[in-house]
Design a protein around this motif. Structure first.
Motif, mmCIF file in Angstrom:
data_model
loop_
_atom_site.group_PDB
_atom_site.id
_atom_site.type_symbol
_atom_site.label_atom_id
_atom_site.label_comp_id
_atom_site.label_asym_id
_atom_site.label_seq_id
_atom_site.Cartn_x
_atom_site.Cartn_y
_atom_site.Cartn_z
ATOM 1 N N THR A 125 -25.085 -3.637 -31.749
ATOM 2 C CA THR A 125 -25.842 -2.430 -32.007
ATOM 3 C C THR A 125 -27.418 -2.695 -32.593
ATOM 4 O OG1 THR A 125 -23.918 -1.269 -32.668
ATOM 5 C CG2 THR A 125 -25.731 -0.390 -33.532
ATOM 6 N N ALA A 127 -25.132 8.485 -37.022
ATOM 7 C CA ALA A 127 -25.557 7.262 -36.679
ATOM 8 C C ALA A 127 -24.591 6.228 -36.715
ATOM 9 C CB ALA A 127 -26.560 6.816 -37.264
ATOM 10 N N ALA A 172 -22.293 2.250 -34.565
ATOM 11 C CA ALA A 172 -22.623 1.158 -35.220
ATOM 12 C C ALA A 172 -21.468 -0.005 -35.151
ATOM 13 C CB ALA A 172 -23.378 1.164 -36.318
ATOM 14 N N VAL A 225 -29.190 2.944 -32.009
ATOM 15 C CA VAL A 225 -28.701 4.109 -32.841
ATOM 16 C C VAL A 225 -30.120 4.576 -33.093
ATOM 17 C CG1 VAL A 225 -28.286 4.488 -35.150
ATOM 18 C CG2 VAL A 225 -26.645 3.007 -34.040
ATOM 19 N N VAL A 260 -30.448 -0.785 -34.324
ATOM 20 C CA VAL A 260 -31.186 0.459 -34.797
ATOM 21 C C VAL A 260 -32.449 0.554 -34.503
ATOM 22 C CG1 VAL A 260 -31.524 1.903 -36.863
ATOM 23 C CG2 VAL A 260 -29.333 0.616 -36.846
ATOM 24 N N GLY A 320 -31.598 6.232 -38.631
ATOM 25 C CA GLY A 320 -30.166 6.118 -38.833
ATOM 26 C C GLY A 320 -29.422 6.855 -39.765
ATOM 27 N N GLN A 362 -28.567 6.377 -28.349
ATOM 28 C CA GLN A 362 -29.155 7.786 -28.925
ATOM 29 C C GLN A 362 -30.615 7.915 -28.583
ATOM 30 O OE1 GLN A 362 -27.552 7.039 -32.873
ATOM 31 N NE2 GLN A 362 -26.030 8.964 -32.579
#
Length: 462
Positions: free
Chosen positions: A375, A386, A390, A339, A377, A381, A308
């Motif tokens: 994953t 989000a 994950a 994320v 972040v 998030g 993302q």
């Protein structure tokens, strides 16, 4: 040279390495005079096509190396009855796919076809079922299929060999569409039936200049054929900043929203030595501003990625990510997700495009993946938009990130709190990376030197 005038042999020479192309044996078939329908003059038409092109059918099938990777190549000869599919074409295609499965080789159709052969009627049309079956068997065997769309790619050839491939590359200006030029409505916009239009509609992954085709095709083949069968998890990327942990929840939110924070492109550049990108959800949409998907090479291994970009992810982006994860799962390639979103796009158009169903697709793809998903972040998030990306048991966070059930501003609004309570609400939500470790939501915090799985020691805010 316009692509329509390139012969099958010229296209093969364009993409294969030195050392040539080894043609596969041609299946034998005794045809009735003038074909299955007894179409008067059909045999004469085929004889003229053979004399003009030097080929005995509309496809040439064989093996060659492309960028160092051995593959089965299927090259259409448009000069042979418009590259149309008939019964003998189906025989050759079936033999090529069977050879690919027997020798564990990827399949590359180089398509230039006007569709099914009129002189064979429904017998010709049913060859599409044969092609679909062979493609499905090859997919189930865990072998990649990468189609190259030449001019034209229409009718059943597009709807099976082309659109049914795992990756779709197209040459510029190629006519691409289910409806050929002679069967469209008279007022149809011709621009809608092009490679560029298919790319914009999410039905193709890239439009490639002919001189770049061999290199890109070679990278795709190497990456998609590079799984070793063991599939250990993708390593967690190192953080790209050396910042300490945020003292409060609201400070964590502000840090994650900073325009100075590294974004997905920076993480992908640092992690991969080379990468290629998937584009589109195959349902009419793309989301280039919300998510980046593809395959890359990390320390000699192929890793799939869905990253993302910090914007609200749109339904097409989630469907593209689900497509990526399902393909990686089938090929035995580990997945890395990054994320970074304030949340799923929540405008009216997103709802019309099926936001809920698209997010559900990603949840299902991650939950059902047999390959490991890692994953990280790296920023915001925000809520389920989000969380969908994950990994339930292998999620990490950078110091300049947060993860929350919802953005603090929206949480305050739902709880009917004044704006002055937003910062306190952020603290109560416990959104900081160290809070998430203590809550057991993530495995650990990643520094610029690597991951730390031990819980952070700083106390939660009051």
């Amino acid at each position: 040279m316009p692509d329509q005038r390139r012969t099958a042999r010229e296209v093969l020479a364009l993409v294969t390495d030195d050392g040539g192309f080894t043609e596969l044996p041609v299946p034998g078939r005794e045809s009735r005079p003038d074909g299955p329908l007894g179409w008067q003059g059909y045999d004469a038409s085929r004889a003229r096509a053979a004399e003009r092109t030097g080929e005995e059918e509309s496809v040439v099938c064989g093996t060659a190396t492309v960028g160092g990777t051995r593959a089965v190549l299927i090259a259409f000869e448009f000069g042979f009855l418009g590259g149309s599919l008939g019964e003998r074409t189906g025989d050759r295609l079936e033999g090529a796919y069977a050879h690919a499965r027997e020798h564990r080789l990827p399949v590359v159709p180089l398509i230039a076809t006007g569709g099914s052969r009129m002189q064979e009627g429904m017998v010709a049309l049913t060859q599409l079922q044969r092609v679909a079956r062979q493609s499905a068997l090859t997919r189930a065997a865990g072998l990649p299929q990468i189609a190259v769309l030449r001019d034209p790619t229409t009718g059943g050839g597009w709807a099976t060999l082309g659109a049914g491939a795992d990756v779709v590359l197209a040459l510029p200006g190629a006519q691409v569409g289910f409806a050929g030029s002679r069967v469209r409505p008279p007022d149809a916009d011709p621009a809608a039936y092009t490679a560029e239009a298919q790319l914009a509609a999410g039905a193709a992954d890239a439009v490639v200049q002919p001189e770049d085709l061999k290199g890109l095709l070679g990278r795709w083949l190497r990456l998609l054929s590079g799984a070793d069968g063991r599939t250990p998890p993708a390593p967690v990327p190192a953080a790209l900043t050396a910042t300490g942990l945020a003292a409060t929840g609201w400070a964590a939110v502000q840090r994650a929203r900073s325009p100075e924070r590294p974004r997905a492109h920076a993480y992908l550049d640092a992690y991969f030595t080379t990468r290629v990108h998937l584009s589109g959800d195959r349902c009419g949409g793309t989301d280039p501003d919300g998510i980046l998907c593809g395959f890359g090479e990390h320390h000699g291994r192929t890793v799939a990625f869905a990253a993302q970009t910090g914007a609200g992810t749109r339904p097409a982006g989630y469907r593209t990510a689900a497509r990526l994860i399902r393909l990686a799962d089938r090929l035995g390639v580990p997945v890395l997700t990054l994320v970074d979103t304030p949340g799923a796009a929540n405008d009216a158009e997103a709802e019309r495009q099926g936001a809920g169903a698209a997010i559900a697709e990603v949840f299902g793809a991650v939950a059902g993946a047999r390959v490991p998903v890692t994953t990280l972040v790296i920023g915001e998030g925000g809520s389920g938009g989000a969380l969908a990306l994950a990994a339930p048991d292998n999620t990490w966070a950078t110091p300049d990130s947060y993860f929350s059930v919802i953005a603090p501003e929206l949480a305050a609004a739902i709880l009917k709190r004044p704006k002055e309570e937003i910062e306190h609400t952020a603290d109560q939500l416990r959104v900081r990376p160290q809070d998430l470790v203590e809550l057991g939501v993530i495995r650990g915090i990643v520094r610029n030197s690597g991951p730390e799985s031990a819980p952070a020691t700083s106390p939660p805010p009051p």
